[in-house]
Scaffold this active site. Structure first.
Site, PDB file in Angstrom:
ATOM      1  N   ASP A 184       0.850  -1.190   0.000  1.00 23.21           N
ATOM      2  CA  ASP A 184       0.000   0.000   0.000  1.00 23.21           C
ATOM      3  C   ASP A 184       0.887   1.242   0.000  1.00 23.21           C
ATOM      4  O   ASP A 184       2.018   1.216   0.485  1.00 23.21           O
ATOM      5  CB  ASP A 184      -0.886   0.025   1.243  1.00 23.21           C
ATOM      6  N   ASP A 207      -2.139  -2.894  -4.624  1.00 21.94           N
ATOM      7  CA  ASP A 207      -2.932  -3.263  -3.459  1.00 21.94           C
ATOM      8  C   ASP A 207      -3.768  -2.033  -3.080  1.00 21.94           C
ATOM      9  O   ASP A 207      -4.464  -1.484  -3.916  1.00 21.94           O
ATOM     10  CB  ASP A 207      -2.023  -3.746  -2.334  1.00 21.94           C
ATOM     11  N   ASP A 217      -4.392   1.996   4.211  1.00 26.79           N
ATOM     12  CA  ASP A 217      -5.018   1.017   5.096  1.00 26.79           C
ATOM     13  C   ASP A 217      -4.804   1.440   6.538  1.00 26.79           C
ATOM     14  O   ASP A 217      -3.703   1.881   6.918  1.00 26.79           O
ATOM     15  CB  ASP A 217      -4.423  -0.380   4.890  1.00 26.79           C
ATOM     16  N   ARG A 240     -14.164   0.258  -1.647  1.00 24.95           N
ATOM     17  CA  ARG A 240     -13.462   0.536  -0.390  1.00 24.95           C
ATOM     18  C   ARG A 240     -13.123   2.016  -0.240  1.00 24.95           C
ATOM     19  O   ARG A 240     -11.971   2.419  -0.253  1.00 24.95           O
ATOM     20  CB  ARG A 240     -12.186  -0.296  -0.273  1.00 24.95           C
TER      21      ARG A 240
END
Length: 427
Positions: free
Chosen positions: A208, A247, A251, A304
């Site tokens: 990420d 990815d 996060d 997301r």
């Protein structure tokens, strides 16, 4: 007068230049306002607030122009507050994927060995080429991941400051500020083929742009997260599946808490922002993962934005520009989540229903009111439940956010955020 010192021993043959022009974090921002989170500005303002490296002395105020210099500045003098000014674009993968390849790794051989017509689809891949792929991936990970210590501010200088292909790991620390950077998603050079993932198998990638893992008091502000020159549409396919090399963009996982993400742009990405990464992580995540998302732009994001497990998440005054093709959802309602989504603006293209904005993964209550879709106020829960009765959502997250400094009319957000959100801009 500027002071210069060399940390060549830390940065290899590259000298790290530390420009000392004073310790004011206002100077670091280049915009006149200090790089300290304002009072009551989201969850990261709770319990003492978030100040990053404010107050760092001259010896711990750095200007970096290369990836190696950034790594050295982050590693220097553990425990000291620091301000790191990023000037220009730092490229973590400037030497290309070949620099990470383990001896003997051959992608053409990999494709031949694990072709489903040869290997099948019932067993995870193993053997020499898979071992070499994993070794190559480990080399890339070591090169592009950097740990950000506590009491640190990383701030871009000017409009062109950023990082290409690097992954900022904010892990197990407290009090970090990241502002004013364009973060181009790392491109995984060595995705793994998993023939057992879904009905037809899938390529799975790592890395990420930024991970907040078990950390507290983190402020992520005025950054632009993007896939840059390598959008998913440019990626090849093998075995009939996209060779996925991305990815997430941001996060927040594994017991992280008290995070504010404000005035950022998240663009051109698939799985963008995950808050909580496992339904079985209640032991670390329950009562934590408190995150505020405000005045961000989510442009051409597939899903997301965010997907939430466990956390009390306050998402208000964001603008969602939904892509015409491939859109899945914006808000993912997951395990024990308590999402409040209020006064956001959505720009939907023709043919995309507002019922898709919310996605139910697990039974959890959600508050979603005073949101506007294409300029019209809409009850997102009612629309979702009417069109998707098999995924009926329960209204009322059970808490009322109070840590908000300004709340704008959602109808003004498209213009307001176009002017002021993202790297190189200020409100």
């Amino acid at each position: 007068m500027a002071v210069r010192r060399s940390l060549a021993a830390l940065a290899g043959c590259t000298a790290l230049v530390v420009a000392v022009t004073g310790t004011s974090s206002a100077s670091a921002s280049g915009g006149g306002s200090p790089d300290v989170l304002p009072l009551r500005d989201g969850w990261a303002s709770l319990d003492g607030g978030t100040t990053g490296g404010a107050g760092a002395d001259a010896a711990h105020t750095y200007t970096v122009t290369t990836w190696e210099e950034l790594r050295a500045a982050l590693a220097d003098d553990a425990g000291a507050p620091r301000i790191i000014k990023v000037k220009g674009t730092l490229n973590a993968t400037a030497e290309g994927c070949g620099a990470f390849e383990a001896d003997g790794y051959d992608f053409d051989r990999y494709l031949a060995d694990y072709d489903p017509a040869v290997w099948g689809r019932d067993t995870p891949v193993s053997g020499a080429q898979e071992d070499l792929r994993a070794a190559s991936a480990a080399r890339q990970g070591a090169a592009i991941k950097v740990k950000v210590p506590g009491d640190t501010t990383i701030v871009g200088v000017g409009k062109n400051a950023g990082i290409v292909g690097g992954s900022l790991q904010i892990q197990g620390v407290d009090n970090v500020v990241v502002r004013g950077l364009t973060l181009e998603s790392p491109l995984d050079c060595f995705p793994q083929w998993d023939p057992t993932d879904g009905a037809t198998g899938a390529w799975n990638s790592e890395y990420d742009s930024m991970v907040v893992y078990g950390s507290t008091h983190v402020w992520v502000d005025h950054n632009t997260f993007t896939d840059g020159e390598h959008p998913d549409s440019s990626l090849p396919s093998y075995y009939g599946e996209v060779y996925q090399q991305h990815d997430g963009e941001l996060d927040v996982v594994r017991g992280a808490d008290l995070v504010t993400a404000s005035w950022n742009v998240f663009a051109d990405h698939d799985k963008t922002l995950m808050i909580g990464n496992s339904d079985s992580a209640g032991g670390t995540d329950r009562g934590r993962l408190r995150v505020t998302l405000h005045h961000n732009v989510f442009r051409d994001i597939v899903e997301r934005a965010p997907r939430v497990r466990f956390g009390q998440v306050d998402a208000y005054n964001n603008h969602y520009v939904v892509p015409a093709g491939g859109y899945q959802y914006s808000f993912g309602i997951g395990q024990e989540s308590q999402l409040v989504a209020q006064k956001n603006a959505f720009t939907l293209p023709a043919g995309v229903s507002a019922a898709k904005i919310l996605k139910k993964w697990k039974e959890a209550p959600v508050t979603a009111d005073a949101n506007y879709v294409n300029g019209t106020r809409l009850d997102l829960i009612a629309v979702h439940n009417a069109e998707m009765p098999q995924e009926t959502l329960t209204s009322g997250a059970g808490w009322t956010p109070s840590l908000r400094t300004r709340v704008d009319d959602p109808r003004t957000l498209p213009g307001l955020l176009a002017r002021h959100a993202g790297a190189g801009k200020r409100r």
